[in-house]
Design an enzyme around this catalytic site. Structure first.
Site, PDB file in Angstrom:
ATOM      1  N   TYR A  83     -68.829  41.207 -67.521  1.00 26.27           N
ATOM      2  CA  TYR A  83     -69.635  41.827 -66.787  1.00 26.27           C
ATOM      3  C   TYR A  83     -69.401  42.492 -65.433  1.00 26.27           C
ATOM      4  CZ  TYR A  83     -73.762  42.295 -63.682  1.00 26.27           C
ATOM      5  OH  TYR A  83     -74.698  42.880 -62.720  1.00 26.27           O
ATOM      6  N   ARG A 100     -85.206  25.793 -48.336  1.00 27.55           N
ATOM      7  CA  ARG A 100     -83.967  26.196 -48.851  1.00 27.55           C
ATOM      8  C   ARG A 100     -83.081  25.407 -49.842  1.00 27.55           C
ATOM      9  NH1 ARG A 100     -81.418  26.783 -44.050  1.00 27.55           N
ATOM     10  NH2 ARG A 100     -79.990  24.665 -44.342  1.00 27.55           N
ATOM     11  N   ASP A 107     -70.090  31.548 -68.789  1.00 25.81           N
ATOM     12  CA  ASP A 107     -71.359  32.343 -68.680  1.00 25.81           C
ATOM     13  C   ASP A 107     -71.871  32.618 -69.954  1.00 25.81           C
ATOM     14  OD1 ASP A 107     -73.201  34.552 -68.498  1.00 25.81           O
ATOM     15  OD2 ASP A 107     -71.904  35.787 -67.088  1.00 25.81           O
ATOM     16  N   LYS A 125     -82.212  37.348 -67.445  1.00 22.14           N
ATOM     17  CA  LYS A 125     -82.135  37.923 -68.628  1.00 22.14           C
ATOM     18  C   LYS A 125     -82.827  37.045 -69.665  1.00 22.14           C
ATOM     19  CE  LYS A 125     -78.839  40.597 -66.986  1.00 22.14           C
ATOM     20  NZ  LYS A 125     -78.485  40.071 -65.662  1.00 22.14           N
TER      21      LYS A 125
END
Length: 395
Positions: free
Chosen positions: A114, A62, A186, A211
């Site tokens: 977004y 993790r 972003d 993306k």
């Protein structure tokens, strides 16, 4: 558990490498056991320790995993930074940044975002006493009336999703540094190939790695990149404590995708430019949003801070109601009607009901996200096929 040694290990000397070389080599060395050129998939949850604490930087996957670490170092190099963190999604990365805040803190952000970012801001973090100001940031000075002692974070997208507004990163950074605020950019629509916000003064770069960076529509992932070691340690604590970390198979897929990022982005830009010019004077198109046109409101800023204008284009259809817009959106054969963007295949999206459906209609429409707006993610197919598909769909 503190930040492990592996997360602060020395990087390859990538400072003199050109982008294409970084994309292929940064963060990656031949496997010391076998000599494998590709980073192995370390499909393990835990690691042998010779004695308690003697773990060579790895304790539990993790927190750290060698495959993911190679990816994180590569992402950092692509953004000309020191530290990278990979998350299980772009929203996981966004969530980690917001968890740096305290109740009562305020955030300045753009008015064209977004839909997932708008949703997590307004539906999740406002409940914990965080206040968000959604502003027109086409001029950075528009921030000043909203700055006060409670302001802690500025969050921007550029180009914005979906109306392709361009925000002057350097101009915003000048104000955030003056006020000692964290600036997060972003950078999903541009990718590190076209834009490097840290070079322009940003503190954190966020990517939906799903993306352009992944590029093949086969993995969901996010990332945060920074040059600030203290900020990195704070983010790493959230990353490890809250656990929104990706598995090694996904990290491997993204490392593979990155190796062609420079080639794909060139093709996205070339196809995007041809399609934008084709659509600009199309009789069925009312408005077109693409930062490469000289009449774009912040064209000069885009030209200065980007190395190309990308493959994202939005259009509004002339005299089209919702039913007609749906008909056209469903009428393509090469473009695929789907959410997401940035893959090798071309996609078409109806933001008002898909990616931005969580934003109230009146708020969407203020910035032009109307029912007759379609967003195109231009892929790398043959341009003649894409143009023919547009011609047939817009009949």
């Amino acid at each position: 558990m503190s930040v492990c040694n592996a997360s602060l290990s020395s990087h390859q000397n990538t400072t003199k490498m050109k982008f294409a070389t970084k994309a292929i080599h940064a963060g990656q060395e031949p496997d010391p056991t076998t000599g494998a050129v590709m980073t192995p998939i370390y499909q393990t949850s835990t690691y042998w320790q010779k004695s308690p604490g003697d773990n060579k930087g790895y304790e539990y996957s993790r927190g750290t995993n060698p495959t993911r670490k190679a990816l994180e170092d590569c992402l950092a190099a692509l953004e000309n930074a020191k530290f990278g963190l990979a998350f299980s999604s772009g929203m996981g990365a966004t969530d980690a940044v917001l968890k740096l805040l305290q109740p009562g803190d305020e955030v300045i952000t753009g008015n064209d975002l977004y839909g997932g970012s708008y949703r997590i801001f307004t539906k999740i973090f406002t409940k914990y006493g965080i206040k968000f100001h959604f502003l027109d940031l086409s001029n950075p000075e528009n921030m000043r009336p909203y700055l006060n002692e409670k302001t802690k974070l500025v969050w921007i997208e550029t180009p914005t999703n979906p109306t392709m507004q361009i925000i002057d990163i350097e101009g915003v950074a000048k104000i955030t540094k003056e006020k000692n605020l964290i600036l997060t950019v972003d950078n999903t629509f541009a990718s590190p190939y076209l834009q490097n916000p840290i070079d322009l003064g940003a503190d954190i770069v966020m990517h939906s790695v799903t993306k352009y960076i992944g590029g093949h529509s086969d993995v969901v992932m996010g990332a945060l990149i920074t040059n600030d070691e203290a900020l990195y340690k704070d983010l790493w604590f959230v990353y490890n404590a809250c656990g929104a970390t990706p598995g090694p198979q996904d990290a491997f897929l993204v490392l593979r995708g990155i190796k062609t990022l420079h080639l794909r982005m060139k093709a996205h830009c070339e196809n995007g430019e041809k399609i934008a010019h084709y659509l600009k004077n199309h009789p069925k198109v009312d408005k077109i949003y693409w930062p490469g046109f000289e009449d774009h409101p912040n064209f000069e800023v885009a030209k200065r801070q980007m190395r190309g204008f990308g493959g994202m284009i939005s259009i509004t259809l002339k005299d089209a109601d919702l039913q007609e817009t749906f008909r056209i959106a469903s009428n393509f054969s090469v473009f695929t009607l789907a959410e997401s963007l940035g893959g090798v295949e071309s996609l078409i999206n109806h933001p008002a009901t898909m990616t931005h459906g969580s934003i109230p209609k009146e708020e969407r429409e203020k910035v032009g996200v109307t029912d007759n707006l379609l967003r195109l993610s231009v892929g790398v197919e043959d341009i003649d096929d894409l143009l023919e598909d547009l011609e047939n769909a817009l009949k």
